[in-house]
Write an enzyme that holds these catalytic residues in place. Sequence first.
Site, mmCIF file in Angstrom:
data_model
loop_
_atom_site.group_PDB
_atom_site.id
_atom_site.type_symbol
_atom_site.label_atom_id
_atom_site.label_comp_id
_atom_site.label_asym_id
_atom_site.label_seq_id
_atom_site.Cartn_x
_atom_site.Cartn_y
_atom_site.Cartn_z
ATOM 1 N N ASN A 297 0.884 -1.171 0.000
ATOM 2 C CA ASN A 297 0.000 0.000 0.000
ATOM 3 C C ASN A 297 0.921 1.219 0.000
ATOM 4 O O ASN A 297 1.543 1.527 1.012
ATOM 5 C CB ASN A 297 -0.900 0.014 1.229
ATOM 6 N N LYS B 62 0.450 4.222 0.319
ATOM 7 C CA LYS B 62 0.103 5.276 1.277
ATOM 8 C C LYS B 62 0.562 4.947 2.702
ATOM 9 O O LYS B 62 0.517 5.794 3.574
ATOM 10 C CB LYS B 62 -1.404 5.525 1.265
ATOM 11 N N CYS B 63 0.992 3.725 2.923
ATOM 12 C CA CYS B 63 1.394 3.260 4.257
ATOM 13 C C CYS B 63 2.899 3.442 4.439
ATOM 14 O O CYS B 63 3.698 2.968 3.639
ATOM 15 C CB CYS B 63 1.018 1.791 4.408
ATOM 16 N N SER B 64 3.295 4.114 5.504
ATOM 17 C CA SER B 64 4.719 4.367 5.744
ATOM 18 C C SER B 64 5.494 3.067 5.962
ATOM 19 O O SER B 64 6.632 2.931 5.502
ATOM 20 C CB SER B 64 4.911 5.313 6.926
ATOM 21 N N ARG C 283 5.967 1.483 2.553
ATOM 22 C CA ARG C 283 7.008 2.205 1.801
ATOM 23 C C ARG C 283 8.391 1.889 2.361
ATOM 24 O O ARG C 283 9.357 1.727 1.609
ATOM 25 C CB ARG C 283 6.751 3.718 1.849
#
Length: 117
Positions: free
Chosen positions: A9, A11-13, A16
């Site tokens: 995902n 958008k997920c830190s 990433r």
Amino acid sequence: MQEITIWHNPKCSKSREAMSILEQNSCEVEVVKYLDVAPSKDEIITALTMLGMNPKELMRTKEDIYKELNLKEEYDYDKLIDAMVANPKLIERPIIFKGNRAIIGRPSEIIEAFLKS
């Protein structure tokens, strides 16, 4: 080195961060944006087997949809998996697959050891 697959995902830190670790280790990575293309029931069952988990352990219990669907009181294996298929936001992330094994990449420190094993 075996090919790595990640349910990612962007958008997920944490997701990433996992991608960054994979890139730093020069891994060939198949990126599956599981919120865009939800995993099938069979794919979730396979992931659970590889992770050695039950469906509830793979769920993000703090998501609003978890509460809305009253999943805290649900223990039926198939119903929990069906909820994840219909609402992939419920699936914990990131999940990293290598061969016949998988991990949830949290905390991120476990990812490097997983890659070397």
